[in-house]
Design a protein around this motif. Sequence first.
Motif, PDB file in Angstrom:
ATOM      1  N   GLY A 241      25.215  12.450  60.676  1.00 56.04           N
ATOM      2  CA  GLY A 241      24.195  11.680  61.620  1.00 56.04           C
ATOM      3  C   GLY A 241      23.359  12.585  62.272  1.00 56.04           C
ATOM      4  N   GLY A 242      23.819  13.628  62.711  1.00 56.87           N
ATOM      5  CA  GLY A 242      22.756  14.714  63.335  1.00 56.87           C
ATOM      6  C   GLY A 242      21.731  15.236  62.428  1.00 56.87           C
ATOM      7  N   MET A 243      21.962  15.253  61.062  1.00 53.93           N
ATOM      8  CA  MET A 243      20.909  15.391  60.091  1.00 53.93           C
ATOM      9  C   MET A 243      19.909  14.532  60.086  1.00 53.93           C
ATOM     10  SD  MET A 243      19.699  17.398  57.885  1.00 53.93           S
ATOM     11  CE  MET A 243      20.822  18.872  57.858  1.00 53.93           C
ATOM     12  N   LEU A 244      20.291  13.216  60.284  1.00 46.56           N
ATOM     13  CA  LEU A 244      19.345  12.238  60.207  1.00 46.56           C
ATOM     14  C   LEU A 244      18.471  12.199  61.426  1.00 46.56           C
ATOM     15  CD1 LEU A 244      18.135   9.446  59.064  1.00 46.56           C
ATOM     16  CD2 LEU A 244      19.977   8.239  60.256  1.00 46.56           C
ATOM     17  N   GLU A 245      19.141  12.307  62.717  1.00 50.05           N
ATOM     18  CA  GLU A 245      18.307  12.576  63.787  1.00 50.05           C
ATOM     19  C   GLU A 245      17.361  13.779  63.800  1.00 50.05           C
ATOM     20  OE1 GLU A 245      19.192  13.670  68.636  1.00 50.05           O
ATOM     21  OE2 GLU A 245      20.794  13.464  67.199  1.00 50.05           O
ATOM     22  N   TRP A 246      17.668  14.866  63.248  1.00 51.17           N
ATOM     23  CA  TRP A 246      16.605  15.738  63.258  1.00 51.17           C
ATOM     24  C   TRP A 246      15.733  15.637  62.279  1.00 51.17           C
ATOM     25  CZ3 TRP A 246      15.438  19.005  59.095  1.00 51.17           C
ATOM     26  CH2 TRP A 246      14.581  20.325  59.208  1.00 51.17           C
ATOM     27  N   LEU A 247      16.007  15.022  61.053  1.00 53.80           N
ATOM     28  CA  LEU A 247      14.858  14.828  60.152  1.00 53.80           C
ATOM     29  C   LEU A 247      13.762  13.904  60.717  1.00 53.80           C
ATOM     30  CD1 LEU A 247      17.042  14.559  56.630  1.00 53.80           C
ATOM     31  CD2 LEU A 247      15.417  16.256  57.230  1.00 53.80           C
ATOM     32  N   THR A 248      14.321  12.706  61.387  1.00 53.92           N
ATOM     33  CA  THR A 248      13.611  11.815  61.779  1.00 53.92           C
ATOM     34  C   THR A 248      12.796  12.189  63.072  1.00 53.92           C
ATOM     35  OG1 THR A 248      15.209  10.094  61.171  1.00 53.92           O
ATOM     36  CG2 THR A 248      13.404   9.203  62.828  1.00 53.92           C
ATOM     37  N   THR A 249      13.398  12.972  63.988  1.00 50.54           N
ATOM     38  CA  THR A 249      12.566  13.600  65.116  1.00 50.54           C
ATOM     39  C   THR A 249      11.439  14.573  64.396  1.00 50.54           C
ATOM     40  OG1 THR A 249      14.673  13.544  66.385  1.00 50.54           O
ATOM     41  CG2 THR A 249      12.926  14.985  67.272  1.00 50.54           C
ATOM     42  N   THR A 250      11.702  15.517  63.472  1.00 52.10           N
ATOM     43  CA  THR A 250      11.016  16.280  62.910  1.00 52.10           C
ATOM     44  C   THR A 250       9.563  15.622  62.589  1.00 52.10           C
ATOM     45  OG1 THR A 250      12.449  18.042  62.572  1.00 52.10           O
ATOM     46  CG2 THR A 250      10.405  18.083  61.331  1.00 52.10           C
ATOM     47  N   TYR A 251       9.911  14.502  61.718  1.00 49.40           N
ATOM     48  CA  TYR A 251       8.793  13.737  61.319  1.00 49.40           C
ATOM     49  C   TYR A 251       8.196  13.190  62.196  1.00 49.40           C
ATOM     50  CZ  TYR A 251       6.600   9.639  59.085  1.00 49.40           C
ATOM     51  OH  TYR A 251       5.559   8.725  58.849  1.00 49.40           O
ATOM     52  N   ASP A 252       8.641  12.416  63.325  1.00 50.10           N
ATOM     53  CA  ASP A 252       8.118  11.653  64.376  1.00 50.10           C
ATOM     54  C   ASP A 252       6.982  12.535  65.259  1.00 50.10           C
ATOM     55  OD1 ASP A 252       7.672   9.271  65.782  1.00 50.10           O
ATOM     56  OD2 ASP A 252       8.836  10.188  67.417  1.00 50.10           O
ATOM     57  N   ILE A 253       7.499  13.947  65.406  1.00 46.70           N
ATOM     58  CA  ILE A 253       6.338  14.717  65.989  1.00 46.70           C
ATOM     59  C   ILE A 253       5.153  15.123  65.219  1.00 46.70           C
ATOM     60  CG2 ILE A 253       6.524  17.172  66.997  1.00 46.70           C
ATOM     61  CD1 ILE A 253       9.520  17.066  67.879  1.00 46.70           C
ATOM     62  N   LYS A 254       5.601  15.086  63.861  1.00 46.53           N
ATOM     63  CA  LYS A 254       4.418  15.619  63.198  1.00 46.53           C
ATOM     64  C   LYS A 254       3.324  14.543  62.863  1.00 46.53           C
ATOM     65  CE  LYS A 254       6.793  19.408  60.695  1.00 46.53           C
ATOM     66  NZ  LYS A 254       7.090  20.023  59.223  1.00 46.53           N
ATOM     67  N   ALA A 255       4.144  13.520  62.801  1.00 48.84           N
ATOM     68  CA  ALA A 255       3.318  11.961  62.515  1.00 48.84           C
ATOM     69  C   ALA A 255       2.658  11.874  63.806  1.00 48.84           C
ATOM     70  CB  ALA A 255       4.148  10.765  62.168  1.00 48.84           C
ATOM     71  N   ARG A 256       2.974  12.185  64.932  1.00 46.59           N
ATOM     72  CA  ARG A 256       2.476  11.893  66.543  1.00 46.59           C
ATOM     73  C   ARG A 256       1.080  12.410  66.470  1.00 46.59           C
ATOM     74  NH1 ARG A 256       3.381  10.814  71.552  1.00 46.59           N
ATOM     75  NH2 ARG A 256       4.753   9.259  71.039  1.00 46.59           N
ATOM     76  N   ALA A 257       1.133  13.964  65.689  1.00 48.86           N
ATOM     77  CA  ALA A 257       0.073  15.031  65.869  1.00 48.86           C
ATOM     78  C   ALA A 257      -1.023  14.403  64.941  1.00 48.86           C
ATOM     79  CB  ALA A 257       0.540  16.345  65.274  1.00 48.86           C
ATOM     80  N   LEU A 258      -0.606  13.776  63.986  1.00 43.73           N
ATOM     81  CA  LEU A 258      -1.761  13.230  62.843  1.00 43.73           C
ATOM     82  C   LEU A 258      -2.220  12.039  63.722  1.00 43.73           C
ATOM     83  CD1 LEU A 258      -3.111  13.072  60.336  1.00 43.73           C
ATOM     84  CD2 LEU A 258      -1.463  11.919  59.200  1.00 43.73           C
ATOM     85  N   PHE A 259      -1.551  11.196  64.272  1.00 45.70           N
ATOM     86  CA  PHE A 259      -1.830   9.996  64.976  1.00 45.70           C
ATOM     87  C   PHE A 259      -2.710  10.419  66.011  1.00 45.70           C
ATOM     88  CE2 PHE A 259      -1.420   6.815  68.148  1.00 45.70           C
ATOM     89  CZ  PHE A 259      -1.229   5.537  67.552  1.00 45.70           C
ATOM     90  N   LEU A 260      -2.780  11.260  66.803  1.00 43.17           N
ATOM     91  CA  LEU A 260      -3.683  11.623  67.928  1.00 43.17           C
ATOM     92  C   LEU A 260      -4.956  12.014  67.432  1.00 43.17           C
ATOM     93  CD1 LEU A 260      -1.223  13.301  70.437  1.00 43.17           C
ATOM     94  CD2 LEU A 260      -2.042  10.821  70.448  1.00 43.17           C
ATOM     95  N   GLN A 261      -4.728  12.708  66.185  1.00 45.46           N
ATOM     96  CA  GLN A 261      -6.110  13.185  65.613  1.00 45.46           C
ATOM     97  C   GLN A 261      -7.143  12.243  65.219  1.00 45.46           C
ATOM     98  OE1 GLN A 261      -5.400  16.271  62.356  1.00 45.46           O
ATOM     99  NE2 GLN A 261      -3.953  17.202  63.753  1.00 45.46           N
ATOM    100  N   THR A 262      -6.267  10.856  64.716  1.00 46.44           N
ATOM    101  CA  THR A 262      -6.911   9.726  64.150  1.00 46.44           C
ATOM    102  C   THR A 262      -7.315   8.626  65.182  1.00 46.44           C
ATOM    103  OG1 THR A 262      -5.025   9.087  62.925  1.00 46.44           O
ATOM    104  CG2 THR A 262      -6.431  10.604  61.793  1.00 46.44           C
ATOM    105  N   ILE A 263      -6.770   8.740  66.222  1.00 50.97           N
ATOM    106  CA  ILE A 263      -6.621   7.414  67.169  1.00 50.97           C
ATOM    107  C   ILE A 263      -8.236   6.989  67.487  1.00 50.97           C
ATOM    108  CG2 ILE A 263      -6.637   8.739  69.489  1.00 50.97           C
ATOM    109  CD1 ILE A 263      -4.426   6.830  70.267  1.00 50.97           C
TER     110      ILE A 263
END
Length: 636
Positions: free
Chosen positions: A386-408
Amino acid sequence: MTSDTATVDSIATSNPGTRVERSATAPRNPHRSPAEYSSFVSVCRGFIRYHARPLNVALHCLTTPMAIIGVYLMVSWIHPVAMISIAIAHTVWIAALAPLSLSLVSAILIAAMATVGWLVPDQPVLGLVLLAVGFLGQEAAHWVTGEATFQSSYRSSNGWIKEFVDHTILLLPLLIISATRRKSCPLRIVVARQAVLTTKLCPGQYRRDFDLLLDWVRKRTPTLESSTHWWQHDLDGEAGEAFSRLSENPQLMRTIERFHGTGYEVKPALGMNEVYVTGPPKKVSSDTVFYMGHVDGPWSVYPGASLYRCMLALNENLEVTTHYPMAGLSARQPVSYRLEYGDAAMFDFNRELHYITREHNTEQREPRINLKLHFVAYPKTCRKYGGMLEWLTTTYDIKARALFLQTIDPSSWTAAIKARWVLAWTKIFELTVQHIGWTNLFYVVLIGVLSVVVGLISHSAGVACFAAATSFVHYAIYIGTLHERRNIAFARFRRDAMFFKSLSMSQLLLLCGWTAFGGKSHGGGLLQTQEILAACGIVGGFSLAGWAAKVLGMTRTLYSSELGLEPPARIAKAPFGVISHPMIVGAVIAIASTALIEEFRTEFGWLIVGHLVCYAIVLLQEIVVYRQLAQTQRSK
């Protein structure tokens, strides 16, 4: 649920504090004493308490026959008559203790396993291996699912030997009971359960925390031109403390725990939490994603664990509605929620398709302000998983947010390209989730790879491997869903069932044509009489099934009425006014007609029989469910 299952449920309650009563209609062995019946009930109640999770029961359905066949193989090596004697004694012992219906089913299963022992003589080593794997597999099943073993409950008691013997002898009927109960049925694994969870935090109880957060947001005067986001760690002081309290709210976590049941643990995933202020719709911007069907994360193929996003409304909301198309009757009839003042909706971050719509309302004084809270749910024995899923999803969410802010607000041509790239992939993901499903696709690809490996050894074995693993999945989905019959995500059920049925029927026809005509020369190009009859039966049967489906409608074809999503309706229009269960009858005619082709019957006769047996089970279940629903309607 069959009538026998209803009888079983009446004597096999999982609540140890519930008084056990026997159904008046239950078939009972007239030669069995009340003490013997009470003994079975006692063992049954204890067994069910330790076999409540569908995965545990599913693994037991594999390991138990494996161990019994192993015993039969070893005894058969000593003498075949000894093996038959043990099988008969086992059957009689069960019949002396268990209800009649369970005894009959157990006798059929014992006869089938004894037949395997008879047909595979002189294999004591194989028998020992099967027994060892079956026993160790059962222990592993309990460990993986976090359920204690039934044996551990009586190991220290004075009468443990008798309880162990009863447990061992009655294992088959006990397993049948667990497998036919709704919450522990193995087929529940493939059921598309409604996974959009809702609750409400009382505004009076949490008003101070809400006000602290709202004041913090208002002081920063968020723009009305786009959405605004702040991570949880951006908040400090009393607002940060309020956020922390809400991010670990017990009521929210209990809502998720109730959905997953015993054996699961839920904990906050703090690295993804944020304050979210909804922005207006735009044509080419990352904000546009919110108004498209989208899934927030990419880890949909992560069995046994889920990471939930909880949308918690802090203020009045008269404009924005969130829609979940795969949870509703169809994409055009989604499950929808307009959240405000403490309303919370939780959904799987990596699996649930959703979008928002906005209707302008002049009474809306400020934008919608929500907290995005996150929780990860996993088996208690698999915390690292379960901790691995949390880490994978959190890592993706942070990187996706950076791309999101570039294209907002794409003011440059590079930002505009990135924005279109984001929107294009969002659309691809939406269509894949709507019509195929990432888990379904992964399963088929995995089976395909395994079949190719097997095909390197034997081409026919590779083809048979793929056909066996993909031809019967839709039947399991039908049976499991009709057995569950509550809180079904219908659009997802429809997608899964139609995907695997289309794959199953396509390869049936492909294999039939391949074996019949592949490399075969028909003099003058003329078909043989049997092949002409087979073609007529296939076309006629599937035409009848398609006609019936068109008359009934796709949603009713897939049990929307039985699932309580549409009102019951009697269809008198042909073919229903002429033929009973015309869809099943048509499909059976088409599949049975393939047996007229000798080459296909010889190589894939098992596939034909498998389809016909599955359709017989589906038909029987439909009849039983129809009678149950009719009886319920009469009693109202």
